[in-house]
Scaffold this motif. Structure first.
Motif, PDB file in Angstrom:
ATOM      1  N   ALA A 143      24.214 -46.596  22.515  1.00  0.00           N
ATOM      2  CA  ALA A 143      24.995 -47.574  21.747  1.00  0.00           C
ATOM      3  C   ALA A 143      25.194 -47.091  20.304  1.00  0.00           C
ATOM      4  CB  ALA A 143      24.296 -48.940  21.773  1.00  0.00           C
ATOM      5  N   ASP A 144      24.143 -46.511  19.698  1.00  0.00           N
ATOM      6  CA  ASP A 144      24.262 -45.959  18.334  1.00  0.00           C
ATOM      7  C   ASP A 144      25.449 -45.004  18.242  1.00  0.00           C
ATOM      8  OD1 ASP A 144      21.745 -47.067  17.761  1.00  0.00           O
ATOM      9  OD2 ASP A 144      20.671 -45.172  18.087  1.00  0.00           O
ATOM     10  N   ILE A 145      25.505 -44.140  19.240  1.00  0.00           N
ATOM     11  CA  ILE A 145      26.482 -43.038  19.186  1.00  0.00           C
ATOM     12  C   ILE A 145      27.883 -43.545  19.480  1.00  0.00           C
ATOM     13  CG2 ILE A 145      27.165 -40.889  20.345  1.00  0.00           C
ATOM     14  CD1 ILE A 145      24.111 -40.422  20.876  1.00  0.00           C
ATOM     15  N   THR A 146      27.992 -44.359  20.539  1.00  0.00           N
ATOM     16  CA  THR A 146      29.330 -44.697  21.025  1.00  0.00           C
ATOM     17  C   THR A 146      29.996 -45.784  20.196  1.00  0.00           C
ATOM     18  OG1 THR A 146      28.264 -46.177  22.612  1.00  0.00           O
ATOM     19  CG2 THR A 146      28.901 -43.988  23.400  1.00  0.00           C
ATOM     20  N   ILE A 147      29.206 -46.591  19.506  1.00  0.00           N
ATOM     21  CA  ILE A 147      29.832 -47.661  18.720  1.00  0.00           C
ATOM     22  C   ILE A 147      30.647 -47.061  17.575  1.00  0.00           C
ATOM     23  CG2 ILE A 147      28.094 -48.250  16.948  1.00  0.00           C
ATOM     24  CD1 ILE A 147      28.524 -51.244  18.140  1.00  0.00           C
ATOM     25  N   PHE A 148      30.296 -45.833  17.180  1.00  0.00           N
ATOM     26  CA  PHE A 148      31.070 -45.146  16.132  1.00  0.00           C
ATOM     27  C   PHE A 148      32.102 -44.188  16.719  1.00  0.00           C
ATOM     28  CE2 PHE A 148      27.113 -46.501  14.193  1.00  0.00           C
ATOM     29  CZ  PHE A 148      27.641 -47.287  13.183  1.00  0.00           C
ATOM     30  N   LYS A 149      32.200 -44.149  18.051  1.00  0.00           N
ATOM     31  CA  LYS A 149      33.103 -43.234  18.753  1.00  0.00           C
ATOM     32  C   LYS A 149      32.902 -41.807  18.279  1.00  0.00           C
ATOM     33  CE  LYS A 149      36.272 -46.870  19.890  1.00  0.00           C
ATOM     34  NZ  LYS A 149      37.622 -47.344  20.084  1.00  0.00           N
ATOM     35  N   ALA A 150      31.632 -41.430  18.122  1.00  0.00           N
ATOM     36  CA  ALA A 150      31.322 -40.093  17.622  1.00  0.00           C
ATOM     37  C   ALA A 150      31.791 -39.030  18.603  1.00  0.00           C
ATOM     38  CB  ALA A 150      29.818 -39.965  17.402  1.00  0.00           C
ATOM     39  N   ARG A 151      32.298 -37.929  18.043  1.00  0.00           N
ATOM     40  CA  ARG A 151      32.672 -36.785  18.882  1.00  0.00           C
ATOM     41  C   ARG A 151      31.500 -35.808  18.977  1.00  0.00           C
ATOM     42  NH1 ARG A 151      37.363 -32.657  18.985  1.00  0.00           N
ATOM     43  NH2 ARG A 151      36.584 -31.523  20.792  1.00  0.00           N
ATOM     44  N   TYR A 152      30.763 -35.654  17.857  1.00  0.00           N
ATOM     45  CA  TYR A 152      29.629 -34.726  17.827  1.00  0.00           C
ATOM     46  C   TYR A 152      28.371 -35.420  17.344  1.00  0.00           C
ATOM     47  CZ  TYR A 152      33.218 -31.104  18.002  1.00  0.00           C
ATOM     48  OH  TYR A 152      34.269 -30.329  18.363  1.00  0.00           O
ATOM     49  N   VAL A 153      27.231 -34.995  17.902  1.00  0.00           N
ATOM     50  CA  VAL A 153      25.937 -35.491  17.452  1.00  0.00           C
ATOM     51  C   VAL A 153      25.008 -34.296  17.218  1.00  0.00           C
ATOM     52  CG1 VAL A 153      23.936 -36.925  18.027  1.00  0.00           C
ATOM     53  CG2 VAL A 153      26.198 -37.627  18.758  1.00  0.00           C
ATOM     54  N   PRO A 154      24.635 -34.032  15.962  1.00  0.00           N
ATOM     55  CA  PRO A 154      23.666 -32.962  15.717  1.00  0.00           C
ATOM     56  C   PRO A 154      22.274 -33.429  16.125  1.00  0.00           C
ATOM     57  CG  PRO A 154      24.862 -33.608  13.687  1.00  0.00           C
ATOM     58  CD  PRO A 154      25.084 -34.675  14.708  1.00  0.00           C
ATOM     59  N   VAL A 155      21.662 -32.707  17.058  1.00  0.00           N
ATOM     60  CA  VAL A 155      20.322 -33.103  17.534  1.00  0.00           C
ATOM     61  C   VAL A 155      19.469 -31.870  17.790  1.00  0.00           C
ATOM     62  CG1 VAL A 155      20.834 -35.313  18.659  1.00  0.00           C
ATOM     63  CG2 VAL A 155      21.231 -33.181  19.902  1.00  0.00           C
ATOM     64  N   GLY A 156      18.169 -32.064  17.852  1.00  0.00           N
ATOM     65  CA  GLY A 156      17.277 -31.005  18.311  1.00  0.00           C
ATOM     66  C   GLY A 156      17.375 -30.888  19.822  1.00  0.00           C
TER      67      GLY A 156
END
Ligand code: TRP
Length: 339
Positions: A143-156
């Motif tokens: 939900a965190d990611i998709t509510i902003f319609k993110a295209r990229y997520v920097p993660v470990g």
């Protein structure tokens, strides 16, 4: 003549669980990315205090303090609040609402199979009494990611199963509600962050292992931590030949020393024999201090001005919330929740 660009900048969403402070592991990988990305993309950095509470619900004051300290860390390393929207997760209640809808699309057995959740359950020794909030945190992360319609997520690297599960939820949602309001997301994994070990040379840096060097550490603490760092246990006398592979001091020099030739010369001398651990560690202390000295000075300024920090986080949260509200209205529409 000016060329008109019609393409919208890509949206990037980063989440940081606020149960601690930023450390050199973040600095080696993620932080450089965040600072670079803010110039070309629309970047959101979320202080994930709701997720931190899934671990630390009995220590809410610790989570609040971490929101402040990580906020200070982010400003001190050069995130510009004009370019990057830094916000507090709990100030976006639409994320919690979206999480509830997503929970219908995920099975308990799928959550049980999530490798990140599995590893953390073992690490935290929850055994059979796993708090439900902790168990379903991959869903809230979706939900965190998709509510902003993110295209990229920097993660470990350890977070890749979260991205996979997020995309499964996106596909299920779009299929079931015959829509395309949600978008799939891609992970950006910084190479060094995955590899930078803690000062004990073992696992990656973490608060629970006590092997992290924090951006907020004083000069004295840095000396102490580097001096007790894991090197080559068989390198007893200065004249002995020493090992470079698996030697944490060299791993850190590779990550942080801007003078690659000097590092190469040090490696040769160490392998031949004739370079002591203390001399080697002094070099690393200088290198780390050159990075963290200025960060520490800027941290101090922000710590002395908490009103500014909180105001920045509140304003960021307002901006983020406006985006979240747009998405949740689309979600409610396709779910027949407009009354
Ligand atoms: N789970 C991440 C961590 O523990 C933090 C996080 C929460 C996150 N929400 C996120 C990361 C959304 C990326 C996107 O480090």
């Amino acid at each position: 003549m000016k060329t008109e660009l019609h393409r919208e900048p890509d949206i990037i969403l980063t989440g940081i669980r606020t149960s601690g402070l930023l450390h050199l592991g973040h600095y080696a990988g993620a932080i450089a990315n965040w600072v670079a990305l803010q110039d070309y993309h629309k970047q959101f950095v979320m202080l994930a205090n709701v997720q931190a509470l899934t671990d630390y619900f009995e220590r809410p004051e610790l989570v609040r303090e971490s929101v402040f300290q990580v906020g200070v860390d982010l400003l001190a390393v050069g995130l510009d609040p004009q370019k990057t929207t830094i916000f507090i997760q709990s100030l976006i209640p639409e994320i919690a609402e979206l999480t509830v809808y997503y929970l219908n699309l995920v099975t308990v057995s799928r959550l049980q199979r999530n490798p990140t959740v599995k590893a953390e359950i073992q690490q935290k020794k929850f055994d059979t009494s796993i708090p439900a909030g902790f168990f379903m945190y991959p869903v809230s992360q979706a939900a965190d990611i998709t509510i902003f319609k993110a295209r990229y997520v920097p993660v470990g690297e350890d977070q890749l199963p979260m991205i996979e599960q997020t995309n499964e939820i996106v596909r299920a949602f779009n299929r079931i509600y015959r829509t395309d309001v949600l978008r799939e997301v891609e992970a950006i994994v910084p190479r060094i962050a995955a590899r930078l070990p803690g000062t004990d040379g073992k696992a990656k840096m973490s608060k629970s292992l006590g092997n992290a060097v924090y951006l907020s550490d004083s000069a004295d603490v840095i000396v102490q931590k580097v001096m007790s760092m894991y090197t080559d246990p068989n390198h007893l006398r200065v004249s002995d030949p020493g090992k470079v592979e698996g030697n944490t001091v060299f791993t850190y020099l590779d990550a942080f020393d801007p003078e690659k030739e000097t590092v190469l010369a040090l490696k040769e001398q160490y392998q031949r024999g004739g370079l002591g651990d203390v001399a080697l560690k002094k070099r690393l202390i200088e290198v780390i201090e050159a990075i963290l000295g200025p960060v520490r000075a800027r941290r101090q300024e922000y710590e002395n001005n908490p009103d500014f920090v909180w105001k920045t986080l509140r304003e960021g949260s307002e901006k983020a919330r406006a985006v979240a509200i747009e998405t949740i209205e689309q979600v409610r529409t396709v779910m027949h929740l407009i009354f």
